[in-house]
Design a protein around this motif. Structure first.
Motif, mmCIF file in Angstrom:
data_model
loop_
_atom_site.group_PDB
_atom_site.id
_atom_site.type_symbol
_atom_site.label_atom_id
_atom_site.label_comp_id
_atom_site.label_asym_id
_atom_site.label_seq_id
_atom_site.Cartn_x
_atom_site.Cartn_y
_atom_site.Cartn_z
ATOM 1 N N THR A 189 63.667 15.864 40.861
ATOM 2 C CA THR A 189 64.419 15.225 41.687
ATOM 3 C C THR A 189 65.682 15.896 42.335
ATOM 4 O O THR A 189 65.778 17.434 42.047
ATOM 5 C CB THR A 189 65.114 14.148 41.147
ATOM 6 N N ASN A 190 66.468 15.469 43.185
ATOM 7 C CA ASN A 190 67.629 16.063 43.894
ATOM 8 C C ASN A 190 68.781 16.145 42.608
ATOM 9 O O ASN A 190 69.634 16.617 43.223
ATOM 10 C CB ASN A 190 68.091 15.509 44.823
ATOM 11 N N LYS A 191 68.551 15.535 41.553
ATOM 12 C CA LYS A 191 69.464 15.866 40.742
ATOM 13 C C LYS A 191 69.410 17.073 39.805
ATOM 14 O O LYS A 191 69.907 17.174 38.812
ATOM 15 C CB LYS A 191 69.275 14.463 39.425
ATOM 16 N N ASN A 192 68.474 17.854 40.326
ATOM 17 C CA ASN A 192 68.022 19.346 39.580
ATOM 18 C C ASN A 192 67.394 18.941 38.014
ATOM 19 O O ASN A 192 67.713 19.496 37.167
ATOM 20 C CB ASN A 192 69.103 20.278 39.320
ATOM 21 N N GLN A 193 66.532 17.657 38.240
ATOM 22 C CA GLN A 193 66.175 17.626 36.852
ATOM 23 C C GLN A 193 64.406 17.272 36.985
ATOM 24 O O GLN A 193 64.075 17.018 38.172
ATOM 25 C CB GLN A 193 66.746 16.122 36.399
ATOM 26 N N ILE A 212 66.114 21.024 34.232
ATOM 27 C CA ILE A 212 65.142 22.314 34.465
ATOM 28 C C ILE A 212 66.019 23.543 34.578
ATOM 29 O O ILE A 212 67.279 23.582 34.944
ATOM 30 C CB ILE A 212 64.400 21.981 35.632
ATOM 31 N N ALA A 213 65.431 24.585 34.268
ATOM 32 C CA ALA A 213 66.115 25.866 34.554
ATOM 33 C C ALA A 213 65.918 26.409 35.733
ATOM 34 O O ALA A 213 65.304 27.448 36.044
ATOM 35 C CB ALA A 213 65.335 27.034 33.610
ATOM 36 N N SER A 214 66.821 25.785 36.539
ATOM 37 C CA SER A 214 66.737 26.011 38.117
ATOM 38 C C SER A 214 68.106 25.546 38.673
ATOM 39 O O SER A 214 68.527 24.458 38.702
ATOM 40 C CB SER A 214 65.695 25.612 38.918
#
Length: 704
Positions: free
Chosen positions: A369-373, A396-398
């Motif tokens: 998602t756009n929540k960096n999840q 996530i690791a990003s």
């Protein structure tokens, strides 16, 4: 105790205990019943098996009673949530160990075959709940749970070996690599972790405390792994061997020590793991759940661009654009989500499997998602832990909404994965398709704008699917994310995390950090290599590159190792004493058991050993006891003598501190010579005004 003493009283008491439970208990319950049973299965099943096989007082009726008890009471409690519904990592491994051991005792080949299959295929609890450098699912949680998972899998592997089934060989000797990783980090060797986890949690960093000495440092599992790989298979386990020098021996672990093992077993058949290849065409499209406008999917230059509307696919929602392929039987899909248009913070792009194209059909998806999840969902599939596990979001690791996702179907089990690099896959969601289980399911890419009426344009790279056309251009692989080197004897075993799309690897070596390196192996097809062209005592620095037809990656992170010839413990067959003339107390420092200790009344004094023969001791060790830090020795001289009267100081140490209980410290003797007597002459402890103690004083010499 019956087996080791041959005293009938122990056998009778053991039988009495087993029969009391087997004829009285009718239910074993509780939310985590599998944990209790898994922790103790090797004891209660092992006890019954020893009696059945070695004691004349055990009858066929006793065997039948215990089998019935296992089948009706304990086996159901080992898997109370239904077929393949196991808790994550250590929980599931405990359940498999209990089920496997009881199936063996009950001579239930069908049940045992099922356990073996689950151990080899279920990626959230079994051998596949690991990566190529040896991290298991719970390894970043804490060291106690990490050891619990390792111990259960090893206990089961050893029991299976005795049935002629070799799972130790699976995944390039994965249990050896897992044991070495565990021993390495707890021997405080600097080790950078990769993101990993399981259905309980996805860990981005290592939050555990290293240097763990609980459960006597892991002695049961590590001794079993040492016996399986070093004694039986002739492989090296340098960090486990190092840890075995100090691990205490107690009443639970002594029976797992062995000098040799020539038993044989056969590796299992090839696993039914679905393969994937790239896809450039052949997808169909569907707008599900009233998603508007109509979505599209196009391919160009190695990337898929998928446009889709839809209200959302979170929880019970099922409104999205789905670009799919029908797959019969086992299958998988892999994709890296490269970008997600910001139509909403809840907009999603990922991979999906579903039993039909009807809205609300049983399905599974993994998305970014756009929540960096990462988000995951398995509506209408049976999931351990229910919606709390099946419907979950995690970081996530990003730093950008770009990550790898994967779904895999094997039989009626669908597993969802995430990865930072396309090879280090963590199984974070597992569900079961209940009857009727379709032969064909629909597999593909999914986009939901979470703003129905507006299209969201998202891009995917590295899309691979079972039955793909293989037409995508091949990209140069990334460098392996991690490399680990181990200090073997005349050898340095290497393991690395593979690179997506690589077909081979090149191993390079240097003799000083940052120096020019030379190639020592090329065309290596797997993710491991053992460098045997080394000289003991020399430090070597290694890197690995990945290659395919498009080119070669840069170097992996470097790691170093100094191969050594293990020295032999020589304080055996002689006589111990101390300055209090208490040989019984002194012997506790030379029994190769850290659980006992030399406990001395005084702040200074000596501890010595008469070998009864001359030896050239080249290294000695001191292990702290499980007592007060202030009683640890601080200052001493290490001395040698040939008459017990005239002493030569071979080494002097001051201000020594032991940060951990049962901590082993090694000391090299700069100018070793041949002596019959060796002494540790302690001149000060770490502050206690009354007592000084230590667990072990080890003497080591090089032998042919």
């Amino acid at each position: 105790m019956w087996y080791f003493t041959q005293d009938d009283r122990y056998a009778k008491k053991a039988r009495e205990i087993l029969m009391a439970w087997a004829t009285t208990q009718t239910e074993f319950s509780g939310r985590e019943s599998m944990l209790d049973l898994g922790d103790y299965a090797y004891l209660f099943v092992g006890g019954a098996d020893i009696l059945r096989g070695t004691w004349s007082g055990w009858t066929e009726a006793d065997t039948a009673t215990v089998k019935k008890y296992f089948k009706n009471v304990l086996i159901p409690a080992s898997n109370p949530y239904g077929e393949s519904q196991f808790g994550a990592a250590n929980k599931g491994a405990l359940a498999l160990a209990a089920l496997g051991l009881m199936a063996i005792y009950n001579d239930d080949a069908e049940a045992l075959d099922k356990v073996v299959y689950q151990t080899r295929t279920l990626a959230h609890i079994g051998l596949r709940n690991s990566n190529d450098i040896g991290m298991l699912g719970d390894y970043l949680r804490d060291q106690g749970h990490a050891y619990g998972q390792l111990k259960s899998l090893t206990m089961l592997a050893e029991a299976l070996w005795k049935q002629g089934i070799d799972i130790y060989s699976d995944l390039d000797d994965r249990l050896l690599v897992a044991g070495e990783y565990f021993a390495r980090v707890n021997e405080l060797v600097p080790t950078t972790a990769l993101p990993f986890g399981t259905t309980d949690r996805y860990y981005l960093t290592d939050i555990t405390g290293h240097g763990w000495n609980g459960a006597n440092g892991g002695n049961i599992a590590l001794n079993q792994i040492y016996g399986a790989y070093v004694l039986r298979k002739g492989l090296q386990a340098p960090f486990i061997a190092q840890r075995r020098l100090w691990m205490p021996v107690d009443g639970d672990s002594f029976m797992f020590l062995k000098d040799s093992d020539t038993s044989k077993a056969t590796p299992g058949s090839k696993l039914p793991l679905p393969s994937t290849t790239s896809i450039t065409s052949g997808f169909s499209s569907a707008d599900i759940g009233g998603a508007t406008p109509a979505g599209t999917a196009t391919y160009s230059g190695g990337k898929w661009t998928v446009e889709g509307g839809g209200a959302d696919i979170w929880a019970a929602n099922d409104s999205c654009h789905f670009t799919y392929k029908a797959i019969t039987g086992n299958g998988a899909i892999i994709a890296k989500v490269e970008s997600i248009q910001n139509t909403s913070l809840s907009a999603k792009a990922g991979v999906m499997m579903r039993t039909s194209l009807e809205q609300g059909a049983p399905r599974a998806w993994m998305a970014i998602t756009n929540k960096n999840q990462a988000e995951q969902n398995m509506p209408k599939l049976a999931v351990y832990g229910g919606t709390n596990y099946g419907n979950k979001a995690f970081d996530i690791a990003s730093s950008t909404p770009s990550y790898w996702v994967k779904l895999e179907r094997i039989g009626n089990i669908i597993t969802g994965y995430v990865s930072p690099d396309g090879t280090n896959w963590a199984a974070t969601d597992v569900g079961r398709i209940d009857a009727p289980v379709p032969d064909t399911i629909y597999v593909g890419l999914v986009v939901s704008s979470a703003a129905n009426g507006t299209l969201n344009s998202s891009t995917f790279s590295n899309v691979q699917i079972t039955g793909g056309d293989g037409g995508a251009p091949i990209a140069t692989p990334a460098a392996p994310a991690m490399l680990l080197a181990s200090p073997g004897d005349g050898a340095v075993p290497l393991h690395w995390q593979p690179s997506f799309g690589a077909t081979s690897y090149t191993v390079k070596r240097s003799t000083f950090s940052g120096g020019p390196s030379s190639t020592i192996a090329s065309g290596v097809s797997g993710s491991s290599y053992t460098d045997k062209s080394v000289i003991n005592g020399t430090t070597y620095y290694y890197t690995v590159t990945a290659t395919n037809s498009a080119g070669t990656s840069g170097n992996s992170p470097a790691d170093s190792a100094t191969p050594v010839r293990p020295m032999v413990y020589v304080a055996t067959g002689g006589t111990a004493n101390d300055s209090a003339n208490n040989p019984t107390n002194a012997r506790s420092a030379f029994d190769q058991n850290s659980a006992t200790q030399w406990f001395y009344s005084g702040v200074s004094g000596w501890l010595q050993y008469d070998l009864g023969r001359a030896e050239i001791v080249q290294r000695y060790t001191v292990i702290s006891s499980n007592d007060k830090v202030a009683r640890d020795p601080k200052n001493w001289q290490f001395q040698g003598s040939n008459d017990g009267i005239n002493w030569t100081t071979l080494d002097t140490q001051s201000n020594q501190a032991f940060a951990e209980r049962f901590q082993l410290k090694n000391y090299a003797v700069a100018s070793p010579a041949s002596y019959r007597y060796y002494r540790l002459n302690i001149t000060a402890n770490n502050g206690d005004s009354t007592f000084t103690d230590l667990a072990e004083f080890g003497l080591f010499a090089s032998k042919p």
